[in-house]
Design an enzyme around this catalytic site. Structure first.
Site, PDB file in Angstrom:
ATOM      1  N   TYR A  97      -5.641  11.251   4.214  1.00 15.58           N
ATOM      2  CA  TYR A  97      -4.260  11.505   3.801  1.00 15.58           C
ATOM      3  C   TYR A  97      -4.236  12.227   2.456  1.00 15.58           C
ATOM      4  O   TYR A  97      -5.279  12.642   1.947  1.00 15.58           O
ATOM      5  CB  TYR A  97      -3.469  10.198   3.822  1.00 15.58           C
ATOM      6  CG  TYR A  97      -3.401   9.606   5.214  1.00 15.58           C
ATOM      7  CD1 TYR A  97      -2.800  10.315   6.260  1.00 15.58           C
ATOM      8  CD2 TYR A  97      -3.981   8.381   5.519  1.00 15.58           C
ATOM      9  CE1 TYR A  97      -2.768   9.814   7.550  1.00 15.58           C
ATOM     10  CE2 TYR A  97      -3.949   7.859   6.806  1.00 15.58           C
ATOM     11  CZ  TYR A  97      -3.342   8.582   7.821  1.00 15.58           C
ATOM     12  OH  TYR A  97      -3.325   8.077   9.104  1.00 15.58           O
ATOM     13  N   GLN A 135       0.844  -1.197   0.000  1.00 12.45           N
ATOM     14  CA  GLN A 135       0.000   0.000   0.000  1.00 12.45           C
ATOM     15  C   GLN A 135       0.881   1.249   0.000  1.00 12.45           C
ATOM     16  O   GLN A 135       1.686   1.458   0.909  1.00 12.45           O
ATOM     17  CB  GLN A 135      -0.929   0.032   1.216  1.00 12.45           C
ATOM     18  CG  GLN A 135      -1.983   1.133   1.082  1.00 12.45           C
ATOM     19  CD  GLN A 135      -2.806   1.330   2.328  1.00 12.45           C
ATOM     20  OE1 GLN A 135      -2.275   1.695   3.374  1.00 12.45           O
ATOM     21  NE2 GLN A 135      -4.109   1.122   2.229  1.00 12.45           N
ATOM     22  N   ARG A 190      -7.651   2.180  -2.439  1.00 15.52           N
ATOM     23  CA  ARG A 190      -8.477   2.229  -1.230  1.00 15.52           C
ATOM     24  C   ARG A 190      -9.124   3.601  -1.107  1.00 15.52           C
ATOM     25  O   ARG A 190      -8.451   4.630  -1.167  1.00 15.52           O
ATOM     26  CB  ARG A 190      -7.645   1.955   0.025  1.00 15.52           C
ATOM     27  CG  ARG A 190      -8.542   1.749   1.259  1.00 15.52           C
ATOM     28  CD  ARG A 190      -7.778   1.482   2.526  1.00 15.52           C
ATOM     29  NE  ARG A 190      -8.369   0.385   3.285  1.00 15.52           N
ATOM     30  CZ  ARG A 190      -8.344   0.293   4.610  1.00 15.52           C
ATOM     31  NH1 ARG A 190      -7.755   1.214   5.337  1.00 15.52           N
ATOM     32  NH2 ARG A 190      -8.888  -0.742   5.224  1.00 15.52           N
ATOM     33  N   ARG A 236      -8.001  -5.813  12.596  1.00 21.78           N
ATOM     34  CA  ARG A 236      -7.573  -6.197  13.950  1.00 21.78           C
ATOM     35  C   ARG A 236      -7.731  -7.691  14.208  1.00 21.78           C
ATOM     36  O   ARG A 236      -6.938  -8.277  14.945  1.00 21.78           O
ATOM     37  CB  ARG A 236      -8.347  -5.368  14.982  1.00 21.78           C
ATOM     38  CG  ARG A 236      -7.998  -3.881  14.908  1.00 21.78           C
ATOM     39  CD  ARG A 236      -8.856  -3.032  15.814  1.00 21.78           C
ATOM     40  NE  ARG A 236      -8.540  -1.617  15.633  1.00 21.78           N
ATOM     41  CZ  ARG A 236      -9.142  -0.622  16.278  1.00 21.78           C
ATOM     42  NH1 ARG A 236     -10.106  -0.904  17.142  1.00 21.78           N
ATOM     43  NH2 ARG A 236      -8.794   0.627  16.059  1.00 21.78           N
TER      44      ARG A 236
END
Length: 363
Positions: free
Chosen positions: A186, A100, A233, A323
């Site tokens: 971002y 990524q 993404r 997670r």
């Protein structure tokens, strides 16, 4: 086996995935001092090679792209060689792995920037609550991000070139694919969003202009990897890092059509509810499906049962787990056997060593 589609193979562009259980990207801040992956990182990824596809932690394309301590890079020979060891370990365990690519934009601090300059962004709009992580006494501290400066028009091609060079290095390191991180507030997300992009040039204003840099990055990466090994993404309606995009759903549908035209392998949607946002509606999920012809991945608080249901409804082609994959290195096998799951320990999520990283037990 109680799951109808979760363990079926998937052809995603040029990628043949052995199952539809994706390991989501997880920033864990455990890279070395030179921002290279370490042997510990290689062990971590190799442990999780039973995923249909591993998507690595976000990896900065340049020093300017860094916003947190001990996150890995892919812009030096040392980074490239270290990532090759990671890739080789995953491949030795019959896994597939995508890198990524990341630029944090305004979510940074001058202490992490080249020459301690200000972070960059599409517009000079500061964040008021979001934090960066910078070194302190052998550890780290959270600090408010420095107010950014706006990128000049002639600097933007240099950002695109940094993505190109990162893609070249990723390919030499042996990655099966690359994912362009365009969410979570971002840099590329900052260009897409109405509240962070106030530019009046060809990179601001209309949907087409705000999407321009992302599509430029994708076109550049495609020239290196081919469209069938590129994913993106997005985080529509996301609120992380103070994004408030009034055009989020319209932009997502516009981009989905643009990605389809380019033949990208997959579109990875991180849903907003993981960060406290409103859940996506089924109608919007179906609209994304109508507009994107490649493989569609969704990521949120999914269980195996909910993931399989989404697959059977033909809304998603694969589901990403974050997670749960951190805490369960053998997550697909646990799903297959309906075995108990290890609970992730949030106190060891960031920085540190093997504890809470490679020491979670397998069955």
């Amino acid at each position: 086996m109680k799951y109808k589609k979760l363990f079926s193979p998937l052809q995603s562009g040029d990628l043949t995935l052995k199952n539809r259980i994706i390991m989501a990207p997880l920033t864990r801040m455990r890279a070395g001092e030179d921002f290279s992956p370490t042997e510990l990182n290689a062990e971590y990824y190799a442990q999780r090679a039973t995923a249909g596809l591993i998507i690595t932690e976000a990896t900065q394309i340049s020093q300017q792209g860094q916003g947190y301590l001990n996150t890995p890079g892919i812009y030096t020979d040392q980074h490239e060689a270290a990532w090759k060891r990671v890739v080789d370990g995953v491949h030795a365990n019959d896994g597939k792995i995508a890198l990524q690519l990341w630029h944090v934009g305004r979510i940074s601090h001058s202490k992490l920037q080249p020459g301690e300059t200000l972070p960059v962004a599409p517009s000079a709009i500061p964040v008021t609550e979001s934090t960066s992580r910078i070194p302190k006494d052998g550890g780290f501290e959270r600090v408010l991000c420095d107010g950014p400066r706006a990128l000049t028009l002639d600097e933007i091609p240099g950002i695109v070139n940094d993505y190109t060079n990162a893609a070249i290095r990723a390919k030499r390191a042996g990655f099966d694919a690359i994912e362009i991180h365009s969410g979570n507030g971002y840099l590329l997300n900052q260009f897409l969003s109405t509240n962070t992009n106030h530019r009046d040039d060809i990179y601001g204003g209309s949907l087409e202009n705000r999407a321009r840099i992302l599509l430029d990055v994708i076109d550049a990466a495609t020239s290196i990897y081919g469209a069938g090994r590129i994913g993106v993404r997005l985080t529509p309606n996301g609120i992380f890092n103070e994004i408030q995009d009034t055009d989020a759903e319209e932009m997502t549908e516009y981009l989905a059509r643009a990605f389809s035209q380019r033949g990208l392998a997959y579109l990875h949607i991180a849903e907003p509810d993981w960060a406290g946002g409103e859940p996506l509606t089924d109608t919007f999920r179906q609209d994304i499906r109508k507009n994107f012809t490649g493989s569609l991945f969704f990521c949120s608080h999914y269980t195996a049962e909910r993931a399989d249901k989404l697959l059977c409804e033909d809304i998603a082609d694969a589901v990403a787990f974050g997670r749960l994959f951190l805490a369960n290195p053998d997550l697909p096998e646990r799903f297959r056997l309906n075995a108990p799951l290890n609970e992730p320990d949030s106190s060891t999520f960031y920085c540190g060593g093997a504890e809470g990283y490679t020491d979670y037990p397998a069955l």
